[in-house]
Scaffold this active site. Sequence first.
Site, PDB file in Angstrom:
ATOM      1  N   ARG A  89      -3.164 -10.481   3.796  1.00 59.34           N
ATOM      2  CA  ARG A  89      -3.357 -10.537   2.340  1.00 59.34           C
ATOM      3  C   ARG A  89      -2.136  -9.883   1.700  1.00 59.34           C
ATOM      4  NH1 ARG A  89      -5.514  -7.205  -1.682  1.00 59.34           N
ATOM      5  NH2 ARG A  89      -6.687  -8.315  -3.320  1.00 59.34           N
TER       6      ARG A  89
ATOM      7  N   LYS B  71       0.833  -1.206   0.000  1.00 59.49           N
ATOM      8  CA  LYS B  71       0.000   0.000   0.000  1.00 59.49           C
ATOM      9  C   LYS B  71       0.870   1.259   0.000  1.00 59.49           C
ATOM     10  CE  LYS B  71      -4.152  -1.849   0.033  1.00 59.49           C
ATOM     11  NZ  LYS B  71      -5.044  -1.886   1.184  1.00 59.49           N
TER      12      LYS B  71
END
Length: 264
Positions: A241, A205
Amino acid sequence: MTIIMGILNVTPDSFSDGGRWDATDAAIERGLELRAQGAALVDVGGESTRPGAAKVDPDEERERVVPVVAALAQEGVAVSIDTMNAATALAAVEAGAQFVNDVSGGLADEGMARVVAESGVHFSVMHWRGGADVAAAYTDVVAEVRAELKTRVAELVVAGVDPAKIVLDPGFGFSKDAAHNWALLGHLDELASLGHGILVGASRKRFVGALLPEGAPMEDRDLPSAVIAALVARQGAWAVRVHDVPSTVLALGVAAAALEGRDA
């Protein structure tokens, strides 16, 4: 024990891998590789949720993901379908998916709760305020995310979803800035107090990339992402994840060894 959900983007416009797996055969091969590397779940997605990404027609989304889901399920791979569309979720479940990962927590499509309830699959409910492009605005991000997830779970249970099948995702990067993301990572226990497993999707991210020198390649985010995986495993996260499974396997092994040493 924290499990690994390996990311399989069957899209031409993924922010992280540039559409490397958007061809069906390549995606199936990649899914098998993720399992071999140590992923307990392979999360197949056919629509990018990065800021500014174009919406994908649900018919096209199903064309991308259902053949991949079916092939992997036939090979004994535990498959998660990453979608906000109820029709896509249903088609994927019928093809063998065991888990629905909806970044909207069922808010984007009112039919999602019925699909999950009637199929009995596990459901990841992410904190969502309308997508990655919605501005971040919180007074107390941890308290507000917890309260909003609690409300969403209650609504889903009323709609027939089995609470024992619900997993919560704090929604890192969705309507949250870096400070919000780090605060949530440091207080996962407050979210876990709602009584559901926590899925952490922080891999690669933007707030992770901000730790690196400007212009660093995307793959350089895998090391800090693996460190995050180890840290949240110590907090009892149900799953992480991730894009890079091998580094995560190693990080989780280190975290487990450290916990064993503490308890020795």
